[in-house]
Design a protein around this motif. Structure first.
Motif, PDB file in Angstrom:
ATOM      1  N   GLU A 163       0.836  -1.186   0.000  1.00  0.00           N
ATOM      2  CA  GLU A 163       0.000   0.000   0.000  1.00  0.00           C
ATOM      3  C   GLU A 163       0.883   1.252   0.000  1.00  0.00           C
ATOM      4  O   GLU A 163       1.810   1.345   0.799  1.00  0.00           O
ATOM      5  CB  GLU A 163      -0.832  -0.055   1.272  1.00  0.00           C
ATOM      6  CG  GLU A 163      -2.025   0.812   1.265  1.00  0.00           C
ATOM      7  CD  GLU A 163      -2.565   0.957   2.664  1.00  0.00           C
ATOM      8  OE1 GLU A 163      -3.261   1.913   2.907  1.00  0.00           O
ATOM      9  OE2 GLU A 163      -2.234   0.100   3.519  1.00  0.00           O
ATOM     10  N   SER A 165       0.277   4.238   0.942  1.00  0.00           N
ATOM     11  CA  SER A 165       0.155   5.122   2.103  1.00  0.00           C
ATOM     12  C   SER A 165       1.085   4.693   3.242  1.00  0.00           C
ATOM     13  O   SER A 165       1.334   5.476   4.151  1.00  0.00           O
ATOM     14  CB  SER A 165      -1.290   5.198   2.588  1.00  0.00           C
ATOM     15  OG  SER A 165      -1.730   3.947   3.031  1.00  0.00           O
ATOM     16  N   LEU A 166       1.635   3.457   3.178  1.00  0.00           N
ATOM     17  CA  LEU A 166       2.588   3.033   4.212  1.00  0.00           C
ATOM     18  C   LEU A 166       3.833   3.903   4.168  1.00  0.00           C
ATOM     19  O   LEU A 166       4.354   4.323   5.200  1.00  0.00           O
ATOM     20  CB  LEU A 166       2.979   1.564   4.015  1.00  0.00           C
ATOM     21  CG  LEU A 166       1.879   0.541   4.278  1.00  0.00           C
ATOM     22  CD1 LEU A 166       2.381  -0.851   3.944  1.00  0.00           C
ATOM     23  CD2 LEU A 166       1.423   0.613   5.717  1.00  0.00           C
ATOM     24  N   LEU A 188       9.196  -5.030   3.554  1.00  0.00           N
ATOM     25  CA  LEU A 188       7.962  -5.530   2.943  1.00  0.00           C
ATOM     26  C   LEU A 188       8.205  -6.202   1.599  1.00  0.00           C
ATOM     27  O   LEU A 188       7.485  -7.117   1.222  1.00  0.00           O
ATOM     28  CB  LEU A 188       6.938  -4.398   2.807  1.00  0.00           C
ATOM     29  CG  LEU A 188       6.319  -3.949   4.130  1.00  0.00           C
ATOM     30  CD1 LEU A 188       5.392  -2.763   3.915  1.00  0.00           C
ATOM     31  CD2 LEU A 188       5.548  -5.084   4.778  1.00  0.00           C
ATOM     32  N   GLY A 270      -1.778  -7.981   5.234  1.00  0.00           N
ATOM     33  CA  GLY A 270      -1.492  -6.593   5.568  1.00  0.00           C
ATOM     34  C   GLY A 270      -2.703  -5.704   5.342  1.00  0.00           C
ATOM     35  O   GLY A 270      -3.754  -6.170   4.919  1.00  0.00           O
ATOM     36  N   PRO A 271      -2.542  -4.403   5.626  1.00  0.00           N
ATOM     37  CA  PRO A 271      -3.656  -3.487   5.500  1.00  0.00           C
ATOM     38  C   PRO A 271      -3.993  -3.189   4.048  1.00  0.00           C
ATOM     39  O   PRO A 271      -4.952  -2.516   3.771  1.00  0.00           O
ATOM     40  CB  PRO A 271      -3.157  -2.232   6.209  1.00  0.00           C
ATOM     41  CG  PRO A 271      -1.680  -2.300   6.077  1.00  0.00           C
ATOM     42  CD  PRO A 271      -1.319  -3.755   6.025  1.00  0.00           C
TER      43      PRO A 271
ATOM     44  N   PHE B  87      -4.488   7.862   8.451  1.00  0.00           N
ATOM     45  CA  PHE B  87      -4.872   7.629   7.068  1.00  0.00           C
ATOM     46  C   PHE B  87      -6.207   6.891   6.984  1.00  0.00           C
ATOM     47  O   PHE B  87      -6.595   6.169   7.895  1.00  0.00           O
ATOM     48  CB  PHE B  87      -3.798   6.805   6.346  1.00  0.00           C
ATOM     49  CG  PHE B  87      -2.547   7.581   6.098  1.00  0.00           C
ATOM     50  CD1 PHE B  87      -2.315   8.175   4.863  1.00  0.00           C
ATOM     51  CD2 PHE B  87      -1.601   7.732   7.100  1.00  0.00           C
ATOM     52  CE1 PHE B  87      -1.164   8.902   4.634  1.00  0.00           C
ATOM     53  CE2 PHE B  87      -0.442   8.455   6.873  1.00  0.00           C
ATOM     54  CZ  PHE B  87      -0.223   9.038   5.644  1.00  0.00           C
ATOM     55  N   SER B  89      -6.860   4.381   5.192  1.00  0.00           N
ATOM     56  CA  SER B  89      -6.614   2.932   5.248  1.00  0.00           C
ATOM     57  C   SER B  89      -5.875   2.556   6.527  1.00  0.00           C
ATOM     58  O   SER B  89      -5.501   1.417   6.713  1.00  0.00           O
ATOM     59  CB  SER B  89      -5.774   2.534   4.051  1.00  0.00           C
ATOM     60  OG  SER B  89      -4.531   3.219   4.103  1.00  0.00           O
ATOM     61  N   ALA B  91      -2.967   2.599   7.312  1.00  0.00           N
ATOM     62  CA  ALA B  91      -1.547   2.436   6.990  1.00  0.00           C
ATOM     63  C   ALA B  91      -0.749   1.866   8.158  1.00  0.00           C
ATOM     64  O   ALA B  91       0.340   2.344   8.479  1.00  0.00           O
ATOM     65  CB  ALA B  91      -0.940   3.773   6.528  1.00  0.00           C
ATOM     66  N   ILE B  92      -1.292   0.836   8.801  1.00  0.00           N
ATOM     67  CA  ILE B  92      -0.554   0.144   9.866  1.00  0.00           C
ATOM     68  C   ILE B  92       0.554  -0.673   9.192  1.00  0.00           C
ATOM     69  O   ILE B  92       0.294  -1.415   8.248  1.00  0.00           O
ATOM     70  CB  ILE B  92      -1.491  -0.812  10.645  1.00  0.00           C
ATOM     71  CG1 ILE B  92      -2.703  -0.065  11.184  1.00  0.00           C
ATOM     72  CG2 ILE B  92      -0.729  -1.523  11.765  1.00  0.00           C
ATOM     73  CD1 ILE B  92      -2.414   1.010  12.184  1.00  0.00           C
ATOM     74  N   PHE B  93       1.796  -0.538   9.686  1.00  0.00           N
ATOM     75  CA  PHE B  93       2.905  -1.286   9.082  1.00  0.00           C
ATOM     76  C   PHE B  93       2.698  -2.781   9.344  1.00  0.00           C
ATOM     77  O   PHE B  93       2.711  -3.213  10.498  1.00  0.00           O
ATOM     78  CB  PHE B  93       4.241  -0.815   9.644  1.00  0.00           C
ATOM     79  CG  PHE B  93       4.475   0.659   9.452  1.00  0.00           C
ATOM     80  CD1 PHE B  93       4.436   1.219   8.178  1.00  0.00           C
ATOM     81  CD2 PHE B  93       4.716   1.493  10.531  1.00  0.00           C
ATOM     82  CE1 PHE B  93       4.628   2.584   7.993  1.00  0.00           C
ATOM     83  CE2 PHE B  93       4.916   2.859  10.354  1.00  0.00           C
ATOM     84  CZ  PHE B  93       4.867   3.404   9.077  1.00  0.00           C
ATOM     85  N   PRO B  94       2.523  -3.576   8.286  1.00  0.00           N
ATOM     86  CA  PRO B  94       2.116  -4.973   8.496  1.00  0.00           C
ATOM     87  C   PRO B  94       3.228  -5.839   9.084  1.00  0.00           C
ATOM     88  O   PRO B  94       2.953  -6.889   9.640  1.00  0.00           O
ATOM     89  CB  PRO B  94       1.738  -5.447   7.090  1.00  0.00           C
ATOM     90  CG  PRO B  94       2.441  -4.529   6.164  1.00  0.00           C
ATOM     91  CD  PRO B  94       2.574  -3.221   6.873  1.00  0.00           C
ATOM     92  N   HIS B  95       4.498  -5.402   8.959  1.00  0.00           N
ATOM     93  CA  HIS B  95       5.604  -6.228   9.441  1.00  0.00           C
ATOM     94  C   HIS B  95       5.986  -5.894  10.874  1.00  0.00           C
ATOM     95  O   HIS B  95       6.919  -6.478  11.416  1.00  0.00           O
ATOM     96  CB  HIS B  95       6.807  -6.068   8.514  1.00  0.00           C
ATOM     97  CG  HIS B  95       7.280  -4.634   8.388  1.00  0.00           C
ATOM     98  ND1 HIS B  95       6.468  -3.636   7.922  1.00  0.00           N
ATOM     99  CD2 HIS B  95       8.469  -4.060   8.659  1.00  0.00           C
ATOM    100  CE1 HIS B  95       7.144  -2.498   7.905  1.00  0.00           C
ATOM    101  NE2 HIS B  95       8.352  -2.716   8.357  1.00  0.00           N
ATOM    102  N   ARG B 145      -7.401  -1.227  14.519  1.00  0.00           N
ATOM    103  CA  ARG B 145      -6.406  -0.634  13.603  1.00  0.00           C
ATOM    104  C   ARG B 145      -6.511   0.876  13.651  1.00  0.00           C
ATOM    105  O   ARG B 145      -5.515   1.585  13.640  1.00  0.00           O
ATOM    106  CB  ARG B 145      -6.668  -1.093  12.169  1.00  0.00           C
ATOM    107  CG  ARG B 145      -6.655  -2.574  11.984  1.00  0.00           C
ATOM    108  CD  ARG B 145      -7.148  -2.892  10.593  1.00  0.00           C
ATOM    109  NE  ARG B 145      -6.055  -2.859   9.655  1.00  0.00           N
ATOM    110  CZ  ARG B 145      -5.237  -3.876   9.475  1.00  0.00           C
ATOM    111  NH1 ARG B 145      -5.396  -4.978  10.161  1.00  0.00           N
ATOM    112  NH2 ARG B 145      -4.261  -3.798   8.624  1.00  0.00           N
TER     113      ARG B 145
END
Lengths: 278, 367
Positions: A163, A165-166, A188, A270-271, B87, B89, B91-95, B145
């Motif tokens: 994404e 926006s990350l 990522l 993930g988001p 944000f 979405s 935008a939480i860092f998935p890792h 989230r």
């Protein structure tokens, strides 16, 4: 009896076709390890006994070791350079749109479908015109050309799953562009990067035509193998070498696939997914 | 206005933004005060998110200036601005896990391990997520989230928190709950919040002031109450809540009261102070009346000074409320009337003749 077989074939023709197809495709490959362990100089049935002496012979052949070192150097350099280039191209294609983008991307992907012999001859002519002497570096240049499209294809999906926006969120939280790349982007896309490294390494390791045309006095492993085929007595040890290469290649591709799937899974969770959305 | 709590924190002067040949914003002026809950409200594509991104520093203005906390933001990138964004979405860092997400921006501040953990725990407590630090991003629900994204912004102690439609991904019940939580958190922290939303109800509930944006310009900037009671234009009036529009003509204005002739209701005089500043009597073609400003007269309501006869054309029963569509003689469109369903009140069905009561104070003059 014939009637039974006939009925079996007509009712399961698709399965029969599939088995025949697999046999045709893989039987020659299976012959490779078979003769590599065969205790005879002549490559023919019947097999005459089990031996590992062809493998032992490989450990004592100096020229082979040189070729292995050259190939390792070429494959490693190719993997690093084409993955770096692929990452840059994939990143820009994923996040930015510029006029003529499709044309440029198509042009970069072209070596994927061009006959390799054409690419090799064209490169050779060009290098000669430029007055460059052939070396392992010219081989690397050729390999990078054909490996980069694979790299882009793998890394594009890694970037597309991320994404955008990350990166903005990281920047918003005070991180620099480089820090954002190091702390967010790279972790990522890491599985994609590893997958790309492994696949380009494997392609470069096995590649013959470009290596053959562009190599100087230092030969790569496939070119060395080809040169050995002229001597019938060397054939069994080539079989042994081929067996090792086969195992290494399959192992590398297997690991690459694991990383590719892990990347897909990580991003699926993930988001970037539509989780929680309507 | 000399009160420190009302000092301007963001001054937006004559801001415009174009993307190539497309103009996203033009001539935007607004002053956002310290400690205020400010909303940018408008339909999708109106430029509200662009304005938020200009404030955050993800985009640079084409013209005009944005001043935050007394400092011009010209050329200052997002990572050096005293704003933090939640944000759409999230935008939480998935890792990273929850604590690492919340502490992300603190790493650069080099606080030391213990101080950082304290800050993170404090921020998690603020959003009611104490003990969630070790959770992985994909183990969180939508509402969680959203809280993590908010904690990640709060922990940076910004002057302004920017929220880009933060509740749009949540279901209705959770959204209602988060609206109140966000509002009370903002009040207790005293940080300025700027919320982008397309949901007029959300804006009305949460905001101190609202800027209604249409087609890249601010149509009206007012408190929720002003916006509902005195919408400046017909477009704002129909965007915020339900509004009946009735054909009318007017004379007067300026220092004298407006003399209105409303075809469906009759003549009425309205004080000039209740009209939008730029209004000219000759421009008046319609006036607005909110559905609840009409009354269907019965024994409970008593008689009104001004009454007209009408005929119910449809009835929508909502339990607590009933919405009637009533045809009035002289009106080209039937009007919508809402009535509270009190214990003894009968619901008028389709075809019933009714008496509709209204007052001069229910009439809204529109630009």
């Amino acid at each position: 009896m014939m009637g039974v077989i006939g009925r079996f074939i007509s009712s399961n023709w698709l399965a029969v076709y599939a088995v025949a197809y697999m046999l045709f495709l893989y039987a020659p490959v299976i012959l490779l390890p078979l003769f590599a362990f065969n205790d005879a100089t002549i490559i023919a049935f019947p097999l005459s006994g089990y031996t590992t002496k062809w493998f032992d012979l490989l450990w004592t052949t100096e020229a082979l070791h040189g070729a292995v070192r050259n190939s390792a150097f070429v494959a490693l350099s190719t993997a690093l350079i084409s993955t770096l280039l692929g990452a840059c191209a994939a990143r820009s294609a994923a996040n930015h749109h510029f006029p003529g983008q499709k044309g440029v991307m198509g042009f970069i992907m072209l070596p994927l479908v061009l006959p390799e012999i054409i690419v090799a001859v064209a490169l050779l002519v060009m290098l000669m015109q430029l007055g460059m002497s052939l070396s392992l570096w010219t081989v690397i240049a050729g390999h990078v050309l054909i490996c980069t499209p694979f790299s882009i294809a793998i890394l594009s999906s890694a970037f597309a799953g991320m994404e955008s926006s990350l990166e903005e969120a990281s920047f918003d939280l005070g991180e620099t562009r480089w820090g954002t790349f190091r702390r967010v982007t790279l972790p990522l896309i890491m599985p994609g990067v590893i997958s790309s490294l492994l696949i380009t390494f494997t392609i470069s390791l096995d590649e013959f035509i470009i290596s053959f045309f562009l190599t100087g006095t230092d030969v790569t492993l496939p070119v060395y193998i080809w040169s050995q085929l002229r001597f019938p007595s060397k054939l069994p040890s080539v079989m042994a070498l081929g067996t090792i290469l086969l195992v290494v290649s399959v192992a590398l591709l297997f690991v690459a696939e694991i990383f590719r799937r892990r990347a897909a899974r990580r991003q699926g969770a993930g988001p970037g997914s539509t989780q929680g959305l309507v | 206005m000399s009160n420190a709590a009302h000092a301007p924190i963001i001054e937006i002067t004559d801001v415009s933004k174009s993307f190539g040949s497309v103009t996203a914003l033009s001539g935007v002026n607004a002053t956002i005060r310290e400690g205020e809950f400010f909303s940018l409200l408008g339909p999708s594509g109106c430029g509200k998110t662009t304005l938020l991104r200009l404030i955050a520093g993800f985009e640079q203005v084409t013209g005009g200036t944005i001043v935050i906390a007394g400092k011009s933001m010209k050329g200052i990138p997002a990572n050096q601005r005293p704003t933090n964004m939640v944000f759409q979405s999230y935008a939480i860092f998935p890792h990273l896990n929850v604590a690492e997400n919340v502490g992300y921006g603190l790493v650069r501040k080099k606080l030391g391990k213990d101080a950082m953990r304290r800050e993170v725990d404090e921020a998690l407590a603020m959003v009611d997520l104490t003990g969630y630090g070790e959770r992985k991003a994909h183990e969180l629900s939508g509402g969680q989230r959203q809280r993590v994204a908010l904690a990640r912004a709060l922990v940076m102690r910004p002057k302004v928190i920017l929220l880009d439609e933060p509740l749009s991904a949540l279901d209705k019940k959770l959204r209602d709950q988060m609206q109140h939580e966000l509002r009370s958190l903002q009040k207790s922290l005293g940080i300025t919040f700027i919320l982008v939303t397309h949901d007029q109800e959300e804006a009305l509930i949460m905001s101190d002031r609202i800027a209604v944006i249409f087609d890249g310009t601010i149509a009206q900037l007012a408190t929720p109450e002003e916006l509902y009671r005195r919408p400046a234009t017909r477009k704002v009036a129909s965007f915020i809540g339900v509004m009946n529009f009735l054909e009318a003509s007017a004379t007067g204005g300026g220092n004298t009261p407006y003399q209105l002739t409303i075809s469906a209701l009759g003549d009425v005089e309205i004080d000039a102070s209740r009209a939008p500043d730029r209004l000219k009597a000759s421009d008046v073609t319609v006036v607005g009346v909110r559905p609840e400003m009409f009354t269907i007269v019965d024994e409970d309501t008593g008689n009104f000074e001004r009454q007209v006869q009408g005929k119910v054309t449809s009835t929508d029963y909502y339990g607590d409320m009933t919405y009637y569509t009533v045809a009035l003689p002289g009106a080209s469109n039937p009007v919508t009337i809402s009535m509270r369903n009190t214990a003894g009140r009968a619901v008028a069905r389709e075809g019933t003749q009714v008496t509709v009561g209204w007052g001069a104070d229910s009439i809204v003059l529109l630009e």
